[in-house]
Design a protein around this motif. Sequence first.
Motif, PDB file in Angstrom:
ATOM      1  N   ASN A 174     -37.503  11.093 -13.171  1.00 20.01           N
ATOM      2  CA  ASN A 174     -38.164   9.792 -13.040  1.00 20.01           C
ATOM      3  C   ASN A 174     -37.971   8.927 -14.279  1.00 20.01           C
ATOM      4  O   ASN A 174     -37.760   7.711 -14.175  1.00 20.01           O
ATOM      5  N   ASP A 175     -38.030   9.525 -15.478  1.00 12.76           N
ATOM      6  CA  ASP A 175     -37.883   8.749 -16.710  1.00 12.76           C
ATOM      7  C   ASP A 175     -36.490   8.132 -16.822  1.00 12.76           C
ATOM      8  O   ASP A 175     -36.343   6.956 -17.198  1.00 12.76           O
ATOM      9  N   LEU A 176     -35.454   8.939 -16.492  1.00 17.36           N
ATOM     10  CA  LEU A 176     -34.091   8.423 -16.585  1.00 17.36           C
ATOM     11  C   LEU A 176     -33.852   7.340 -15.542  1.00 17.36           C
ATOM     12  O   LEU A 176     -33.187   6.325 -15.806  1.00 17.36           O
ATOM     13  N   THR A 177     -34.425   7.550 -14.351  1.00 13.23           N
ATOM     14  CA  THR A 177     -34.289   6.534 -13.301  1.00 13.23           C
ATOM     15  C   THR A 177     -34.921   5.217 -13.726  1.00 13.23           C
ATOM     16  O   THR A 177     -34.332   4.136 -13.556  1.00 13.23           O
ATOM     17  N   GLN A 178     -36.131   5.306 -14.302  1.00  6.40           N
ATOM     18  CA  GLN A 178     -36.806   4.092 -14.763  1.00  6.40           C
ATOM     19  C   GLN A 178     -36.053   3.426 -15.903  1.00  6.40           C
ATOM     20  O   GLN A 178     -36.026   2.189 -16.007  1.00  6.40           O
ATOM     21  N   SER A 179     -35.420   4.228 -16.739  1.00  7.05           N
ATOM     22  CA  SER A 179     -34.619   3.683 -17.838  1.00  7.05           C
ATOM     23  C   SER A 179     -33.426   2.899 -17.300  1.00  7.05           C
ATOM     24  O   SER A 179     -33.087   1.814 -17.809  1.00  7.05           O
ATOM     25  N   ILE A 180     -32.778   3.422 -16.251  1.00  6.56           N
ATOM     26  CA  ILE A 180     -31.627   2.739 -15.638  1.00  6.56           C
ATOM     27  C   ILE A 180     -32.076   1.418 -14.988  1.00  6.56           C
ATOM     28  O   ILE A 180     -31.438   0.371 -15.164  1.00  6.56           O
ATOM     29  N   ILE A 181     -33.214   1.504 -14.283  1.00  4.50           N
ATOM     30  CA  ILE A 181     -33.722   0.298 -13.602  1.00  4.50           C
ATOM     31  C   ILE A 181     -34.113  -0.765 -14.616  1.00  4.50           C
ATOM     32  O   ILE A 181     -33.816  -1.953 -14.444  1.00  4.50           O
ATOM     33  N   SER A 182     -34.767  -0.355 -15.699  1.00  4.83           N
ATOM     34  CA  SER A 182     -35.190  -1.307 -16.732  1.00  4.83           C
ATOM     35  C   SER A 182     -33.991  -1.959 -17.408  1.00  4.83           C
ATOM     36  O   SER A 182     -34.007  -3.165 -17.695  1.00  4.83           O
ATOM     37  N   ALA A 183     -32.938  -1.172 -17.654  1.00  2.00           N
ATOM     38  CA  ALA A 183     -31.728  -1.729 -18.276  1.00  2.00           C
ATOM     39  C   ALA A 183     -31.086  -2.775 -17.359  1.00  2.00           C
ATOM     40  O   ALA A 183     -30.581  -3.807 -17.818  1.00  2.00           O
ATOM     41  N   PHE A 184     -31.117  -2.526 -16.062  1.00  2.00           N
ATOM     42  CA  PHE A 184     -30.555  -3.482 -15.086  1.00  2.00           C
ATOM     43  C   PHE A 184     -31.377  -4.775 -15.045  1.00  2.00           C
ATOM     44  O   PHE A 184     -30.829  -5.884 -15.106  1.00  2.00           O
ATOM     45  N   LYS A 185     -32.705  -4.608 -14.961  1.00  2.00           N
ATOM     46  CA  LYS A 185     -33.561  -5.785 -14.843  1.00  2.00           C
ATOM     47  C   LYS A 185     -33.583  -6.623 -16.109  1.00  2.00           C
ATOM     48  O   LYS A 185     -33.795  -7.849 -16.050  1.00  2.00           O
ATOM     49  N   LYS A 186     -33.369  -5.993 -17.254  1.00  2.00           N
ATOM     50  CA  LYS A 186     -33.404  -6.723 -18.520  1.00  2.00           C
ATOM     51  C   LYS A 186     -32.343  -7.813 -18.572  1.00  2.00           C
ATOM     52  O   LYS A 186     -32.553  -8.895 -19.107  1.00  2.00           O
ATOM     53  N   VAL A 187     -31.179  -7.522 -18.002  1.00  2.00           N
ATOM     54  CA  VAL A 187     -30.084  -8.501 -17.998  1.00  2.00           C
ATOM     55  C   VAL A 187     -30.073  -9.296 -16.700  1.00  2.00           C
ATOM     56  O   VAL A 187     -29.916 -10.521 -16.702  1.00  2.00           O
ATOM     57  N   ALA A 188     -30.261  -8.614 -15.585  1.00  2.00           N
ATOM     58  CA  ALA A 188     -30.138  -9.276 -14.285  1.00  2.00           C
ATOM     59  C   ALA A 188     -31.338 -10.131 -13.945  1.00  2.00           C
ATOM     60  O   ALA A 188     -31.221 -11.106 -13.199  1.00  2.00           O
ATOM     61  N   GLY A 189     -32.510  -9.812 -14.482  1.00  2.00           N
ATOM     62  CA  GLY A 189     -33.709 -10.562 -14.188  1.00  2.00           C
ATOM     63  C   GLY A 189     -34.497  -9.975 -13.036  1.00  2.00           C
ATOM     64  O   GLY A 189     -34.308  -8.809 -12.663  1.00  2.00           O
ATOM     65  N   LYS A 190     -35.382 -10.766 -12.471  1.00  2.00           N
ATOM     66  CA  LYS A 190     -36.253 -10.315 -11.393  1.00  2.00           C
ATOM     67  C   LYS A 190     -35.413  -9.834 -10.212  1.00  2.00           C
ATOM     68  O   LYS A 190     -34.431 -10.471  -9.848  1.00  2.00           O
ATOM     69  N   SER A 191     -35.834  -8.697  -9.634  1.00  2.00           N
ATOM     70  CA  SER A 191     -35.031  -8.123  -8.552  1.00  2.00           C
ATOM     71  C   SER A 191     -35.907  -7.644  -7.408  1.00  2.00           C
ATOM     72  O   SER A 191     -37.112  -7.439  -7.558  1.00  2.00           O
ATOM     73  N   LEU A 192     -35.265  -7.493  -6.243  1.00  2.00           N
ATOM     74  CA  LEU A 192     -35.904  -6.927  -5.062  1.00  2.00           C
ATOM     75  C   LEU A 192     -35.437  -5.487  -4.888  1.00  2.00           C
ATOM     76  O   LEU A 192     -34.341  -5.120  -5.313  1.00  2.00           O
ATOM     77  N   GLU A 193     -36.241  -4.699  -4.228  1.00  2.00           N
ATOM     78  CA  GLU A 193     -35.904  -3.277  -4.059  1.00  2.00           C
ATOM     79  C   GLU A 193     -36.094  -2.879  -2.601  1.00  2.00           C
ATOM     80  O   GLU A 193     -36.986  -3.369  -1.911  1.00  2.00           O
ATOM     81  N   ARG A 194     -35.193  -1.973  -2.155  1.00  2.00           N
ATOM     82  CA  ARG A 194     -35.335  -1.418  -0.816  1.00  2.00           C
ATOM     83  C   ARG A 194     -35.003   0.065  -0.869  1.00  2.00           C
ATOM     84  O   ARG A 194     -33.948   0.463  -1.375  1.00  2.00           O
ATOM     85  N   GLU A 195     -35.905   0.852  -0.328  1.00  2.00           N
ATOM     86  CA  GLU A 195     -35.713   2.297  -0.269  1.00  2.00           C
ATOM     87  C   GLU A 195     -34.913   2.671   0.981  1.00  2.00           C
ATOM     88  O   GLU A 195     -34.895   1.949   1.977  1.00  2.00           O
ATOM     89  N   GLY A 196     -34.230   3.798   0.885  1.00  2.00           N
ATOM     90  CA  GLY A 196     -33.558   4.364   2.036  1.00  2.00           C
ATOM     91  C   GLY A 196     -32.297   3.642   2.458  1.00  2.00           C
ATOM     92  O   GLY A 196     -31.903   3.721   3.627  1.00  2.00           O
ATOM     93  N   VAL A 197     -31.671   2.953   1.542  1.00  2.00           N
ATOM     94  CA  VAL A 197     -30.404   2.299   1.845  1.00  2.00           C
ATOM     95  C   VAL A 197     -29.280   3.294   1.568  1.00  2.00           C
ATOM     96  O   VAL A 197     -29.011   3.637   0.420  1.00  2.00           O
ATOM     97  N   ASP A 198     -28.646   3.753   2.627  1.00  2.00           N
ATOM     98  CA  ASP A 198     -27.567   4.733   2.508  1.00  2.00           C
ATOM     99  C   ASP A 198     -28.022   5.962   1.725  1.00  2.00           C
ATOM    100  O   ASP A 198     -27.286   6.546   0.920  1.00  2.00           O
ATOM    101  N   GLY A 199     -29.296   6.315   1.913  1.00  2.00           N
ATOM    102  CA  GLY A 199     -29.829   7.509   1.274  1.00  2.00           C
ATOM    103  C   GLY A 199     -30.242   7.300  -0.173  1.00  2.00           C
ATOM    104  O   GLY A 199     -30.465   8.278  -0.894  1.00  2.00           O
ATOM    105  N   GLY A 200     -30.362   6.058  -0.622  1.00  2.00           N
ATOM    106  CA  GLY A 200     -30.744   5.811  -2.008  1.00  2.00           C
ATOM    107  C   GLY A 200     -31.617   4.584  -2.135  1.00  2.00           C
ATOM    108  O   GLY A 200     -32.155   4.048  -1.159  1.00  2.00           O
ATOM    109  N   ARG A 201     -31.748   4.120  -3.382  1.00  2.00           N
ATOM    110  CA  ARG A 201     -32.541   2.932  -3.676  1.00  2.00           C
ATOM    111  C   ARG A 201     -31.593   1.801  -4.070  1.00  2.00           C
ATOM    112  O   ARG A 201     -30.705   1.997  -4.908  1.00  2.00           O
ATOM    113  N   LEU A 202     -31.816   0.630  -3.487  1.00  2.00           N
ATOM    114  CA  LEU A 202     -30.956  -0.525  -3.767  1.00  2.00           C
ATOM    115  C   LEU A 202     -31.791  -1.641  -4.386  1.00  2.00           C
ATOM    116  O   LEU A 202     -32.843  -2.005  -3.871  1.00  2.00           O
TER     117      LEU A 202
END
Length: 453
Positions: free
Chosen positions: A130-158
């Motif tokens: 969970n910590d590494l996943t949150q680190s990846i998501i935070s790194a993405f949002k820091k540059v990309a900005g506000k984002s939307l999320e959807r679970e279960g897209v092709d077996g993952g999180r988009l």
Amino acid sequence: MKILSSNYQDSSIWRFFSSVRLAVFLLITLAITSIVGTVIPQGETLQFYLENFGPNFFRIIKTLHLYDTYHSWWYLTLLGLFSINLIICTLRRLPFTLKLCSRDSLSLDSERLLKMPFKRDWEIKKELDNDLTQSIISAFKKVAGKSLEREGVDGGRLFLAERGKWSYWGVYALHGSILIIFIGALVGLFLGFKGSVMLPEGETIDYIVNRQTGKRISLGFSVRCNSFSIAFYDNGAPKEYRSDLTVLNDDKEVFHKSIVVNDPMKYKGITFYQASYRAIPEVTVRVSNSDKIHRSLTISAFQKTIWPEEQLSFGLIQYQPNVHGRPAAQIWIADHEGRSGNLWLLEGREREFGQAGNLYKMSLSSAKQRYLTGLQVKKDPGVWIVWLGCAVLIAGFSVVFWVPHRRLWLWIGRRKGRTLVILSGQTNKNKLQLEKDIKKIEEALNSSLGVGQ
């Protein structure tokens, strides 16, 4: 309903008016005719064109209304056709734009993300906590900005960070701005007016004259020229001419301004421009009847002066500033029955004349130069609509050329027995900036995942 709509859009009339070729043809034609309207002086009398362009070209100018190009029926027809073309092209493009704006950008699977031109992917051998996943998501949002999320897209999180989705409407702002400008021009054409007036110093007028038709146009108020002054260069050329104007409403002074070229007076939506001037002679004569009743009368060119008690009218026909060293004037005289005559007066010398059985004596007392200020008068209630159209035009251009629709995706999940992190992006303009942003996110994800640069 869809079938009817499809058949309508497939009709020859619809295809003709939505044609890009028609738009290009109309734009080129409007440009050429606008050049013609610039080269040929506009708003002059027909006699002016006959004298300056000859009888053959004059017939063309008169037939095609080239003396008033921008108000001619064929120019307005071109503008009307271009407006129809613009509206139909807009309507034809609208369903596609609505489809672009309503599409679900979170419905992409990992396979499509890997096929995008801007992409990065990482294969991780172990499960992500969970910590590494949150680190990846935070790194993405820091540059990309506000984002939307959807679970279960092709077996993952988009995750989707999207900007400028509304920029597709910029082209409609461009199309709309042109129509707004056209509407403003038509409002000015049908609800406004243009005219001119030569106003003598000290005189008041409540109308102007349409230069082409010669018809009077009522102002709804009066304008008085209090004074006119002119300054000259050393070579005798006019340097500056200034009119001191007062607006009167029901004989009450309500507004005052001194105007020069490029500094007009505006009142109730009507603009008065200092355009020209004219110098006219003004003479003072002394008239006496047989009963030795004297009267001093001031007579200006283009005006009639009346001696009401004797029912006589006087006018100035000619003026000579130097005849044997003295000013001279030819005076027109008429009585109440319409009988008229004229005589020359030399300053300091008395002349006799008979009118309606009476004998009169007249002498020229003084002479001076009087100025008439030439005012161009314009009312254009559509000018603010045109300015609004220009503002929308600038805004539309800014959106179309500088606001991109940018989408950045981050997918985290398992694919073919592997844990994958996929970063991809897409934009319709400014691809260099997208590459830079993806590079920043890539560096941040490499740091979070402990991958070497």
